[in-house]
Design a protein around this motif. Structure first.
Motif, short mmCIF file in Angstrom:
data_model
loop_
_atom_site.label_atom_id
_atom_site.label_comp_id
_atom_site.label_asym_id
_atom_site.label_seq_id
_atom_site.Cartn_x
_atom_site.Cartn_y
_atom_site.Cartn_z
N ILE A 262 -4.92 -1.89 2.37
CA ILE A 262 -4.56 -1.23 1.38
C ILE A 262 -5.68 -0.28 0.88
O ILE A 262 -6.79 -0.59 0.69
CB ILE A 262 -3.94 -1.93 0.04
CG1 ILE A 262 -3.02 -2.74 0.48
CG2 ILE A 262 -3.57 -0.97 -1.12
CD1 ILE A 262 -2.73 -3.86 -0.65
N CYS B 278 -1.11 -5.67 -8.97
CA CYS B 278 -0.13 -5.64 -7.61
C CYS B 278 -0.39 -6.74 -6.58
O CYS B 278 0.32 -7.39 -6.25
CB CYS B 278 -0.14 -4.29 -7.09
SG CYS B 278 0.58 -2.82 -8.05
N ALA C 129 -6.31 3.83 -9.76
CA ALA C 129 -5.41 2.71 -8.96
C ALA C 129 -6.46 1.53 -8.66
O ALA C 129 -6.26 0.38 -9.01
CB ALA C 129 -4.77 2.88 -7.69
N GLY C 130 -7.49 1.63 -7.92
CA GLY C 130 -8.37 0.68 -7.70
C GLY C 130 -9.20 -0.23 -8.98
O GLY C 130 -9.17 -1.29 -8.94
N VAL D 220 -8.85 -4.12 0.71
CA VAL D 220 -8.57 -3.06 -0.30
C VAL D 220 -9.96 -2.25 -0.09
O VAL D 220 -10.86 -2.42 0.05
CB VAL D 220 -8.61 -3.29 -1.53
CG1 VAL D 220 -8.28 -2.29 -2.52
CG2 VAL D 220 -7.25 -4.41 -1.82
N ILE E 140 -4.32 -1.82 -9.21
CA ILE E 140 -4.29 -2.58 -7.87
C ILE E 140 -4.32 -4.14 -7.94
O ILE E 140 -3.66 -4.70 -7.28
CB ILE E 140 -4.85 -1.96 -6.85
CG1 ILE E 140 -4.66 -2.24 -5.32
CG2 ILE E 140 -6.73 -2.47 -7.04
CD1 ILE E 140 -3.68 -1.41 -4.85
N ASN E 141 -4.97 -4.55 -8.83
CA ASN E 141 -5.23 -5.99 -9.25
C ASN E 141 -4.15 -6.49 -9.43
O ASN E 141 -3.51 -7.69 -9.11
CB ASN E 141 -6.28 -6.26 -10.33
CG ASN E 141 -7.65 -5.98 -9.62
OD1 ASN E 141 -7.96 -5.92 -8.61
ND2 ASN E 141 -8.54 -5.57 -10.69
N VAL F 203 -2.45 3.76 -2.51
CA VAL F 203 -1.94 4.09 -4.01
C VAL F 203 -3.01 5.12 -4.31
O VAL F 203 -4.22 4.66 -4.74
CB VAL F 203 -1.97 2.76 -4.75
CG1 VAL F 203 -1.31 3.26 -6.37
CG2 VAL F 203 -0.92 1.73 -4.21
N VAL G 196 -11.52 1.20 -1.90
CA VAL G 196 -11.43 1.76 -2.93
C VAL G 196 -12.27 3.14 -2.82
O VAL G 196 -13.54 3.12 -2.54
CB VAL G 196 -11.69 1.27 -4.34
CG1 VAL G 196 -11.58 2.13 -5.63
CG2 VAL G 196 -10.93 0.19 -4.46
N CYS H 151 4.82 -2.86 -6.58
CA CYS H 151 4.31 -1.57 -7.16
C CYS H 151 5.52 -0.90 -8.12
O CYS H 151 5.14 -0.63 -9.40
CB CYS H 151 3.88 -0.75 -6.40
SG CYS H 151 2.41 -1.15 -5.58
N ALA I 219 -6.68 2.72 -1.81
CA ALA I 219 -6.71 3.15 -3.47
C ALA I 219 -7.46 4.24 -3.96
O ALA I 219 -8.89 3.99 -3.79
CB ALA I 219 -6.50 1.77 -4.24
#
Length: 290
Positions: A93, A107, A99-100, A122, A104-105, A143, A124, A287, A95
């Protein structure tokens, strides 16, 4: 042509070197060269220009790279899907910083409840980096803020967001009855670096009003900008989600600027040719629920 040809080609493209590609794939340089030659002969094209011992992809090479990446990813996705009952679900993913930092956490926590043995990675970074990774199939989805009609990416809007301008509560601009965009342009601006969604949106809105901005500070860190703002070095422009706790606690205060609205939407973004695994579908559904 085989999947092996495509994997060799993609590695040569990424490394811009047959020797380095061979080392990375644990095969000899002549084997790499032969695979590229076979591709070129098969389709009667030139994939790389060879100049001064360096490789430069041709326009045909660029086109093949896009197809090859997706074919490889599709095959990898097929194999993963066929083995999903016996192996961990994997998800890569991307972000942006909003979002990061904020979304995001939550989700991921919900995703892990559904898939406790899953493996999630992830990245970021600013949106320009994330979208480039999507195009290279280095991420399953991202995201980030809504993009301007990209032809090769699909956007699934799921969240309303806004950008705010904040300052120390005792900052002199709060003495004015009406704060204008021109007032903001003349203040010491503490901004994120170019290429981030928040910076691009702010510059675009100011430009529409005929105003040019010259930041006093630039930083990749929202925390650094927040601390500088609290210490009265200037005013900063950041997503509301990142500064809302500081506003609620009274450490920062939002500057309401007449005629300057900075609303945006966050989207789940993926390549139009992306193969959807169960893991990807689970994450997208989470999400939207959040």
């Amino acid at each position: 042509m085989t999947i092996r040809h495509l994997k060799i080609f993609v590695t040569v493209y990424d490394e811009r070197s047959m020797t380095v590609a061979g080392r990375k794939l644990f095969i000899s340089q002549p084997t790499v060269s032969q695979a590229i030659h076979e591709l070129e002969s098969m389709y009667k094209v030139v994939l790389f220009e060879r100049l001064s011992r360096k490789l430069y992809p041709t326009s045909t090479g660029e086109k093949l790279y896009q197809y090859a990446n997706h074919i490889i990813k599709l095959i990898d996705g097929m194999e993963e899907s066929l083995r999903e009952d016996s192996i961990k679900k994997k998800l890569f993913i991307g972000a942006n910083y909003t979002a990061g930092t904020v979304l995001i956490n939550t989700c991921i926590e919900q995703f892990k409840i559904l898939n406790p043995s899953s493996e999630i990675k992830v990245v970021v970074n600013k949106s320009s980096v994330i979208t480039n990774m999507l195009r290279k199939n280095e991420l399953d989805l991202a995201v980030i803020e809504e993009l301007d009609n990209p032809s090769d990416l699909i956007q699934d809007i799921f969240y309303d967001d806004k950008i705010v301008i904040v300052a120390d509560p005792e900052y002199h601009l709060f003495e004015k009855k009406v704060i204008t965009a021109n007032d903001i342009a003349n203040e010491p601006l503490l901004l994120r670096e170019k290429g981030t969604g928040v910076r691009d949106l702010f510059e675009s809105k100011m430009s529409q009003l005929g105003l040019f901005i010259s930041p006093y500070w630039e930083s990749t860190s929202a925390v650094a900008l927040i601390n500088a703002t609290k210490n009265k070095f200037g005013i900063t422009v950041l997503p509301f989600q990142i500064v809302k706790e500081y506003i609620a606690s009274g450490e920062l205060k939002e500057l309401k600027v007449e005629g300057l609205e900075q609303n945006r939407k966050l989207a789940i973004v993926y390549h139009k040719n992306k193969f959807f695994t169960d893991a990807i579908q689970d994450f997208i559904r989470i999400c939207h629920q959040i």
